[in-house]
Design an enzyme around this catalytic site. Structure first.
Site, PDB file in Angstrom:
ATOM      1  N   ASP A  94       0.760  -1.204   0.054  1.00  0.00           N
ATOM      2  CA  ASP A  94       0.012   0.031  -0.169  1.00  0.00           C
ATOM      3  C   ASP A  94       0.808   1.095  -0.040  1.00  0.00           C
ATOM      4  OD1 ASP A  94      -2.278   1.722   0.661  1.00  0.00           O
ATOM      5  OD2 ASP A  94      -3.191   0.114   1.669  1.00  0.00           O
ATOM      6  N   ASP A 126      -2.728   4.693  -2.437  1.00  0.00           N
ATOM      7  CA  ASP A 126      -3.638   5.345  -1.620  1.00  0.00           C
ATOM      8  C   ASP A 126      -4.139   6.861  -2.390  1.00  0.00           C
ATOM      9  OD1 ASP A 126      -5.038   5.273   1.034  1.00  0.00           O
ATOM     10  OD2 ASP A 126      -3.909   7.139   1.209  1.00  0.00           O
ATOM     11  N   GLU A 178      -6.697   3.668  -5.634  1.00  0.00           N
ATOM     12  CA  GLU A 178      -8.079   3.996  -4.840  1.00  0.00           C
ATOM     13  C   GLU A 178      -8.279   5.361  -5.446  1.00  0.00           C
ATOM     14  OE1 GLU A 178      -9.502   4.871  -0.292  1.00  0.00           O
ATOM     15  OE2 GLU A 178      -7.605   5.685  -1.115  1.00  0.00           O
ATOM     16  N   HIS A 230     -10.860  -1.750   4.665  1.00  0.00           N
ATOM     17  CA  HIS A 230     -10.525  -1.281   6.099  1.00  0.00           C
ATOM     18  C   HIS A 230     -11.316  -0.108   6.236  1.00  0.00           C
ATOM     19  CE1 HIS A 230      -8.054   0.654   3.313  1.00  0.00           C
ATOM     20  NE2 HIS A 230      -7.644   1.615   4.241  1.00  0.00           N
ATOM     21  N   ASP A 231     -12.036   0.563   5.211  1.00  0.00           N
ATOM     22  CA  ASP A 231     -12.595   1.859   5.443  1.00  0.00           C
ATOM     23  C   ASP A 231     -14.165   1.828   5.366  1.00  0.00           C
ATOM     24  OD1 ASP A 231     -10.211   3.446   5.391  1.00  0.00           O
ATOM     25  OD2 ASP A 231     -10.196   3.459   3.242  1.00  0.00           O
TER      26      ASP A 231
HETATM   27  C1  GLC Z   1      -7.438   6.006   1.999  1.00  0.00           C
HETATM   28  C2  GLC Z   1      -7.174   5.020   3.149  1.00  0.00           C
HETATM   29  C3  GLC Z   1      -7.793   5.582   4.387  1.00  0.00           C
HETATM   30  C4  GLC Z   1      -6.932   6.417   4.733  1.00  0.00           C
HETATM   31  C5  GLC Z   1      -6.820   7.875   3.664  1.00  0.00           C
HETATM   32  C6  GLC Z   1      -5.813   8.656   3.817  1.00  0.00           C
HETATM   33  O1  GLC Z   1      -8.714   6.331   1.714  1.00  0.00           O
HETATM   34  O2  GLC Z   1      -7.797   3.670   2.541  1.00  0.00           O
HETATM   35  O3  GLC Z   1      -7.651   4.458   5.232  1.00  0.00           O
HETATM   36  O4  GLC Z   1      -7.297   6.983   5.970  1.00  0.00           O
HETATM   37  O5  GLC Z   1      -6.547   7.223   2.496  1.00  0.00           O
HETATM   38  O6  GLC Z   1      -4.362   8.092   3.826  1.00  0.00           O
END
Ligand code: GLC
Length: 557
Positions: free
Chosen positions: A96, A197, A249, A323-324
């Protein structure tokens, strides 16, 4: 044909996966211990959330050193051992990469604070407006303004996320070189994939202006320059090797951009995560609200992304959980009355679509939201910020907790359930966050002995590898007006695969479109009794079924 079409990814949240040393936090050695379990499930790639040096303000997404392992999770030797063990089991590691921002404890930010111009140029620093207000009116995704004072310089730094996460200035070529070096460092260690990310927000404009909507998303999301940066990263890092799988993402993105990020001709990424289908229980677009999910919206979004990405030769990452997100079974299924059926319905719906499926730890057991009652049971920074905001908006504590129980990111971050022993066999110490109370009923040991969800996932994963129609077939939505069934057909060289998924508890009868009744079909997989396709089909609670139609030529031959 790219092989990632046949692969399935398993996401490990290292903090909550398996603790090997009794400090209450999962670690790399814990992951190593469970590799045979993951190999048995049949997944190909393990995406591990960040385990780099971090003050853990946002559970590792606030990175203070990109190329060192946080002692909380182990050592570089542990990581090298993990790579070696995964190779033995024919698994690959996907890391990640959080390259939009660093922790304010990162050496770059610290040196910037001390006045080093070189490092000040790594971040997005601006003067406040003449009236003393923030440089722009943008809002942080975790609540509050997106700007914070940069020591006593009079300037402010941009943080689209937590105040401890300062956005990097990707326009600075030195920044790009630094982050590309990070990617190359991990490639050399034997990593075979990357999850980038929030990578679609890296392209900020040179001149930052106030947003008309008072939020700002559209001013920094999916900017054309983000595509240029990602393409450059591809060319200078992972694109130099064949078969490195990448996923971006993409926060609040569009199908058009999703295509551009993932169409192989563009040489950006292998695939994208988009989130629109997981906002169907946001009241008026507001996450921190309570509302039953809107099924018609859900299926329209899944359908639009499937069709759109297929037309533009883009590629979706397929997922319900991460995880979110709260646990999908608690959100779209019924873990109390239709536990196994709804867990399998969700699995099948996603795994037979066009894209690469992702399984989030515990999903293969049907793990649910933990239903914690107290705000002190939650650790997540976003959840605590939301609590304060809802309180300021005048909601009562009970009302706030009803929302948090459904929406908090900690819903999926509770420890993995391995056994029915204390702390679900996750740790011999005090877990960093409470274990969900239903672990005696839902855990790996019990699931392997008497459950059927794990084996269902296994079967779906194997089917994708055996059947090109699943990995490569085209997609078309069917029964689009039906109020409780999501139906689609996959098509490949004359073969067809019809999937019908019923998202509610009341049985329903549906008329099967004529085009499927004139061809011979066989039942491929589902969560109920084996069925024969007829003009009228009754689907039971959360029932899902898939029928396969051979190509005509094959029948003749
Ligand atoms: C992404 C991650 C999340 C994090 C955010 C900031 O959305 O999945 O868990 O808080 O980025 O890095």
């Amino acid at each position: 044909m790219s092989t990632f079409h046949e692969k399935v990814v398993y996401q490990i949240y290292p903090k909550s996966f398996k603790d090997s040393n009794g400090d209450g936090v999962g670690d790399l050695k814990g992951i190593i211990e469970k590799i045979p379990y993951l190999a048995d499930l049949g997944v190909d790639v393990l995406w591990i959330n960040p385990f780099f040096i971090s003050p853990q303000k946002d559970n590792g997404y606030d990175i203070a050193d990109y190329v060192e392992i946080d002692p909380l999770f182990g050592t570089m030797e542990d990581f090298e051992e993990l790579i070696a063990v995964t190779v033995e089991y024919k698994l690959e590691i996907m890391l990640d990469m959080v390259l939009n921002h660093t922790s304010i404890e990162h050496e770059w930010f610290q040196r910037a604070l001390k006045g080093e111009k070189k490092y000040q140029d790594y971040y997005i620093l601006r003067d406040p407006k003449a009236d003393g207000s923030h440089p722009t009116n943008w809002v942080s995704k975790f609540g509050g303004p997106a700007w914070a004072p940069f020591a006593d310089t009079g300037k402010e730094y941009l943080h689209l996320y937590d105040v401890s996460q300062a956005d990097l200035d990707w326009r600075n070529p030195e920044v790009r070189e630094e982050v590309f070096n990070v990617v190359n460092f991990w490639l050399e260690k034997g990593v075979k994939g990357f999850r980038f990310d929030v990578i679609n927000v890296i392209g900020k404009e040179e001149v930052l202006i106030d947003a008309e909507d008072g939020v700002g998303k559209s001013l920094y999301t999916d900017r054309p320059i983000a595509h240029e940066f990602i393409h450059e990263m591809n060319q200078k890092t992972f694109g130099k090797q064949s078969n490195i799988m990448t996923v971006g993402e993409m926060s609040s993105t569009t199908i058009e951009n999703g295509i551009a990020y993932s169409n192989p001709d563009k040489q950006e990424l292998s695939m994208v995560f988009s989130f629109h289908h997981l906002k169907v229980d946001y009241l008026d677009g507001e996450k921190w609200s309570k509302m039953p999910f809107d099924f018609m919206k859900l299926k329209k979004l899944l359908n639009d992304w499937q069709e759109g990405m297929s037309k533009g030769n883009g590629w979706n990452a397929l997922f319900w959980n991460n995880h979110d997100q709260p646990r999908a079974i608690s959100r779209f299924g019924d873990p109390i009355h239709h536990f196994e059926a709804s867990a399998k319905l969700l699995a099948q719906t996603i795994h037979l679509l066009r894209g690469t499926p992702y399984v989030y730890q515990g999903e293969e057991l049907g793990m649910t939201n933990p239903e914690f009652q107290e705000i002190t049971d939650y650790a997540d920074v976003e959840t605590h910020n939301a609590y304060k905001e809802l309180q300021d908006n005048g909601l009562l504590p009970e009302e706030i907790m009803e929302i948090i129980k459904e929406k908090s990111r900690d819903n999926s971050r509770t420890p993995m359930h391995w056994t029915d022993e204390k702390n679900a066999g996750f740790t011999t110490g005090e877990p960093w966050i409470k274990v969900a109370g239903n672990y005696p009923e839902i855990n790996v040991e019990k699931e392997r002995k008497e459950g059927t969800i794990f084996t269902f996932y296994k079967k779906l994963i194997q089917l994708r590898k055996k059947m090109p129609i699943i990995a490569e077939g085209d997609y078309r939505g069917v029964l689009m007006d039906h109020p409780s069934i999501y139906g689609y057909v996959r098509e490949y060289e004359g073969e067809q695969l019809l999937v019908l998924s019923h998202f509610y508890a009341e049985a329903v009868t549906v008329e099967i479109p004529q085009e499927f009744l004139t061809r011979a079909s066989c039942y491929l997989i589902g969560n109920g009794e084996k069925r024969v396709l007829t003009a009228k089909m009754e689907l039971g609670p959360y029932e899902t079924m898939a029928f396969y139609f051979e190509a005509d030529e094959k029948k003749k031959g």
